[in-house]
Design an enzyme around this catalytic site. Structure first.
Site, mmCIF file in Angstrom:
data_model
loop_
_atom_site.group_PDB
_atom_site.id
_atom_site.type_symbol
_atom_site.label_atom_id
_atom_site.label_comp_id
_atom_site.label_asym_id
_atom_site.label_seq_id
_atom_site.Cartn_x
_atom_site.Cartn_y
_atom_site.Cartn_z
ATOM 1 N N ASP A 1 -3.390 -18.195 0.317
ATOM 2 C CA ASP A 1 -3.669 -18.472 -0.513
ATOM 3 C C ASP A 1 -5.276 -19.972 -0.239
ATOM 4 O O ASP A 1 -5.863 -19.885 0.134
ATOM 5 C CB ASP A 1 -3.653 -19.431 -2.072
ATOM 6 C CG ASP A 1 -2.456 -20.065 -1.877
ATOM 7 O OD1 ASP A 1 -1.938 -20.189 -0.846
ATOM 8 O OD2 ASP A 1 -2.122 -21.030 -3.067
ATOM 9 N N ASP B 1 -6.396 -7.296 3.542
ATOM 10 C CA ASP B 1 -7.848 -6.703 3.386
ATOM 11 C C ASP B 1 -8.709 -7.715 2.243
ATOM 12 O O ASP B 1 -9.737 -7.662 2.787
ATOM 13 C CB ASP B 1 -6.841 -5.425 2.014
ATOM 14 C CG ASP B 1 -8.086 -4.900 1.176
ATOM 15 O OD1 ASP B 1 -8.874 -4.539 1.894
ATOM 16 O OD2 ASP B 1 -8.070 -4.420 -0.221
ATOM 17 N N LYS C 1 2.789 -15.266 2.162
ATOM 18 C CA LYS C 1 3.495 -16.440 0.296
ATOM 19 C C LYS C 1 4.745 -16.140 0.543
ATOM 20 O O LYS C 1 5.642 -15.855 -0.376
ATOM 21 C CB LYS C 1 2.496 -15.508 -0.637
ATOM 22 C CG LYS C 1 1.434 -15.422 -0.708
ATOM 23 C CD LYS C 1 0.925 -17.039 -1.617
ATOM 24 C CE LYS C 1 0.983 -16.834 -2.687
ATOM 25 N NZ LYS C 1 0.790 -18.458 -3.160
ATOM 26 N N TYR D 1 0.458 -0.968 0.108
ATOM 27 C CA TYR D 1 0.330 -0.033 0.137
ATOM 28 C C TYR D 1 0.659 1.470 -0.179
ATOM 29 O O TYR D 1 -0.015 2.840 -0.308
ATOM 30 C CB TYR D 1 -0.579 0.242 1.355
ATOM 31 C CG TYR D 1 -2.241 -0.851 0.977
ATOM 32 C CD1 TYR D 1 -2.498 -1.743 0.617
ATOM 33 C CD2 TYR D 1 -3.531 0.157 1.012
ATOM 34 C CE1 TYR D 1 -3.711 -2.691 0.509
ATOM 35 C CE2 TYR D 1 -4.604 -0.785 0.639
ATOM 36 C CZ TYR D 1 -4.679 -1.831 0.622
ATOM 37 O OH TYR D 1 -5.784 -2.213 0.540
ATOM 38 N N ASP E 1 -12.168 -9.223 3.644
ATOM 39 C CA ASP E 1 -13.103 -9.562 2.954
ATOM 40 C C ASP E 1 -14.070 -10.144 3.202
ATOM 41 O O ASP E 1 -15.113 -10.943 3.910
ATOM 42 C CB ASP E 1 -13.455 -8.995 1.735
ATOM 43 C CG ASP E 1 -13.880 -7.299 1.640
ATOM 44 O OD1 ASP E 1 -13.091 -6.456 2.759
ATOM 45 O OD2 ASP E 1 -14.815 -6.738 0.720
#
Ligand code: IPM
Ligand code: MG
Length: 367
Positions: free
Chosen positions: A225, A249, A192, A141, A253
């Site tokens: 993932d 983020d 990751k 970000y 959600d």
């Protein structure tokens, strides 16, 4: 001594739901001696229309001198073509960065009375209570270099940089471990590392901190993932998930939707604490500005009201008031009242204002 609260309603339904939060603050002022002084200012597209920028210097100054910032939502199609640095979201990102709010706590709790509002089966989400601890002031970000470069002949290059340093990883992991100690004592760290060096560093620093300081907490590592998949497959395996800005983020959600409604989920963005009290913290619903239902009076105010409960807990050290407000909300839901987003067959649908009327009566009934 008064508690200073800045309300930044922002855009879309942010305006409607934050007006209701203000009524709840008034209730605590009048009935539980909160002594909160409330100021309002603009943020997002609404601020752009007035000031030409997503947040003004005056609003930033007010935010810095407040004990808590209550934030609504930003964005909407109206500002789709605004220049990138002045887009509505830039106001929120500046608040996070300038107030150094590095720790974003996003609980995903399934209220018993809302089990049937989830798209998932009852047995998968009943009793769900997890928290995502998202790093909020670093990573892709804010990483440099960033930008869009013209390479000529119609070819361009877009660049963003994922970057983390040890201290940033350690301070967010500490928040996660400390939180887990007060909950079910388990932290899942997600990155990751199979593809990204920043993920490998994240993994190593969390492991090291765990060994040095938090070995009594259960630590597990999960590729991001897989974490997304596991959240949908079997969310109750988690307690606290700690992850970077971008994965946080996305994963938050996903977690939000498990609970049946985005309209129910609060969040707190915290900086350094002073003996457990967070000054300058920011509280916001996880949902966005929902321009499609703006002005209709049907938005669910509960995520914003629950965010204020988090402010009572973290910025004002008023745990019993936070519990009182959460209990009032759960009583309202038990009674069957629903805004449209969380309605199921047979429930009575109420407006934004009626929902907070009900919360205020429930508060009166509890005291
Ligand atoms: C969130 C939002 C923000 C983010 C946007 C509005 C900048 O999606 O808080 O999750 O990406 O962090
Ligand atoms: Mg988001």
């Amino acid at each position: 001594m008064s508690n200073k609260i800045l309300i930044l309603p922002g855009d879309g339904i942010g305006q409607e739901v934050m007006a209701e939060v203000n009524r709840v603050i008034k209730w605590f002022n009048e009935n539980n001696s909160l002594a909160a002084e409330v100021e309002f200012d603009y943020v997002g597209g609404t601020s752009y229309d007035i000031n030409g920028t997503a947040i003004s210097e005056d609003a930033m100054k007010l935010a810095k001198s407040s004990d808590a910032v209550l934030f609504g939502a930003v964005g909407g199609p109206k500002w789709d073509n605004v220049e990138y640095e002045n887009r509505p979201e830039a106001g929120l990102l500046r608040l996070r960065k300038d107030l150094e709010l590095f720790a974003n706590l996003r609980p995903a709790i399934c209220f018993p009375s809302l089990v049937d509002a989830s798209a998932l089966k009852r047995e998968i989400i009943e009793g769900l209570d997890i928290v995502i601890v998202r790093e909020l002031t670093g990573g892709i970000y804010f990483g440099e270099p960033r930008g869009i470069e013209d390479l000529g002949s119609g070819n361009r290059r877009g660049v963003n940089t994922q970057v983390y340093e040890t201290w940033e990883i350690v301070r967010i992991a500490e928040v996660a471990f400390e939180l887990a100690k007060k909950r079910n004592n388990k932290v899942t760290s997600s990155e990751k590392r199979n593809v990204m060096e920043s993920g490998l560093l994240w993994n190593e620093e969390v492991t090291k901190l765990h060994k040095e300081k938090y070995s009594e907490v259960e630590l597990e590592h999960m590729l991001a993932d897989n974490c997304g998949m596991q959240l949908v497959r079997c969310p109750k395996q988690f307690d606290v998930i700690v992850t970077d800005n971008l994965f946080g983020d996305m994963l938050s959600d996903v977690a939000a939707m498990l609970t049946g409604s985005l309209g129910m989920l609060p969040s707190a963005s915290l900086g350094k604490s002073n003996n457990g009290i967070f000054k300058n913290a920011l509280y916001e619903p996880v949902h966005g500005s929902a321009p499609d239902i703006e002005g209709k009076g049907i938005a669910n105010p509960l995520a914003s009201i629950l965010s204020f409960a988090m402010a009572l807990r973290y910025s004002f050290s008023r745990e019993s008031d936070a519990l009182l407000l959460e209990k009032a909300i759960s009583n309202v839901l038990e009674s069957g009242l629903r805004t449209k987003d969380i309605s199921t067959k047979g429930s009575s649908i109420v407006s934004t204002v009626e929902m907070s009327d009900a919360v205020i009566s429930a508060l009166n009934n509890l005291t």
